[in-house]
Write a protein that holds these residues in place. Structure first.
Motif: not given
Length: 320
Positions: A108-123, A161-166
């Motif tokens: 659960v924590v991993m998915e949140n962390v990688l999603s935050q990192y993905g949004r940073l890459i999107e920015t 590239t954004k990491p895909i949590p799955s």
């Protein structure tokens, strides 16, 4: 992850000269992120906006590059090429994340962390796209490995590239207290397919993602290798890389930068007992290669404990 072509053959040659000149000008000080950005931008004819912890390092005409530098240990009888085909850990991929509760299920924590990192890459991607008239965004990581005496460097670029949590799974890792070091807890994130660790997320002493990256094999055409100090050419010849003004000063004293002329001068100085201090600072741009014999280099090293090729040549000039 695949590598990308970063430099043309001419740019590789030019960058080596500028990097050697940069090292010559440093006179033993620490190599900084801005030093690499300076020479890279010069060779690519890109404005140098300065290195930043907050913004992407290169944002120019649809090209976005985040430089990540790592100092690696190389013994005197080794080469930095030993790190080819290895996996390395960068100590700070980003600090732009938050962990609200480090006692939840690790995935659960991993998915949140990688999603935050993905949004940073999107920015970062949107910032690069907004600056390009055609709306392009070629996003890359630029990995630079260097060793403490600044003799050898490795550089390569990979897609950002954004990491895909799955595609990952996570585990909590506890490090017990030892001596004055407090106990700590980290989130280890693994690739679900290869089982290799790809990220380590610290939760104490500053939350950050530490990323694991794979150094290409030595046969990868996109891996760039630079040797800019005491470069071995063959069994009898070593090239010293010095500032152009320093090389011209030496040439004015000796009348030539011929390998054997310089070797004879070094031999003469080594036998004379002349003491010297480093010559005054000169201007530094691209470096000039100065060939000397292997024996002459041994004499230089025995005579003076210099911090660089530039320092050796300055000491020689003063002695002459």
């Amino acid at each position: 992850m695949s590598t990308l072509r970063s430099l043309s053959t001419q740019q590789e040659n030019d960058l080596k000269l500028l990097l050697a000149g940069k090292v010559a000008s440093m006179m033993g000080r620490k190599f900084e992120e801005g030093d690499w950005t300076d020479v890279y931008c010069s060779v690519k004819n890109i404005p140098d906006f300065g290195w930043s912890n907050l913004n992407i390092d290169i944002n120019w005409q649809g090209l976005g590059i985040e430089f990540k530098m790592l100092k690696v240990p190389v013994k005197e009888d080794e080469t930095i090429l030993k790190f080819c085909s290895t996996t390395q850990m960068h100590p700070s991929l980003t600090r732009s994340i938050r962990i609200e509760d480090n006692h939840l299920d690790p995935n659960v924590v991993m998915e949140n962390v990688l999603s935050q990192y993905g949004r940073l890459i999107e920015t970062h991607t949107e910032n690069v796209r907004s600056e390009d008239p055609d709306g392009r965004a070629d996003m890359r990581f630029g990995w630079l490995l260097w060793e403490d005496n600044l003799r050898e460097f490795l550089y390569f670029e990979q897609p950002m590239t954004k990491p895909i949590p799955s595609n990952y799974y996570a585990e909590w890792h506890e490090t017990p207290a030892k001596g004055s070091r407090k106990a700590s807890r980290s989130l280890w994130i693994f690739d679900a397919g290869t089982k290799k660790k790809r990220y380590s997320v610290t939760t104490s002493a500053g939350i950050k993602i530490q990323g694991y990256f794979d150094v290409p094999g030595s046969d990868d055409p996109n891996l760039v290798y630079f040797c800019v100090q005491n470069e071995v050419v063959d069994d009898e010849t070593i090239v010293l890389w010095t500032a152009s003004s320093t090389a011209k000063h030496l040439e004015s004293l000796l009348g030539s930068l011929d390998r054997d002329v310089i070797a004879n001068a070094i031999s003469s100085v080594a036998q004379s007992g002349t003491q010297s201090d480093p010559a005054s600072l000169f201007d530094h741009t691209a470096a000039i290669p100065i060939p000397i014999t292997r024996r002459a280099y041994e004499l230089l090293s025995e005579r003076w404990d210099a911090v660089s090729d530039e320092d050796h040549i300055r000491l020689l000039i003063e002695a002459l």
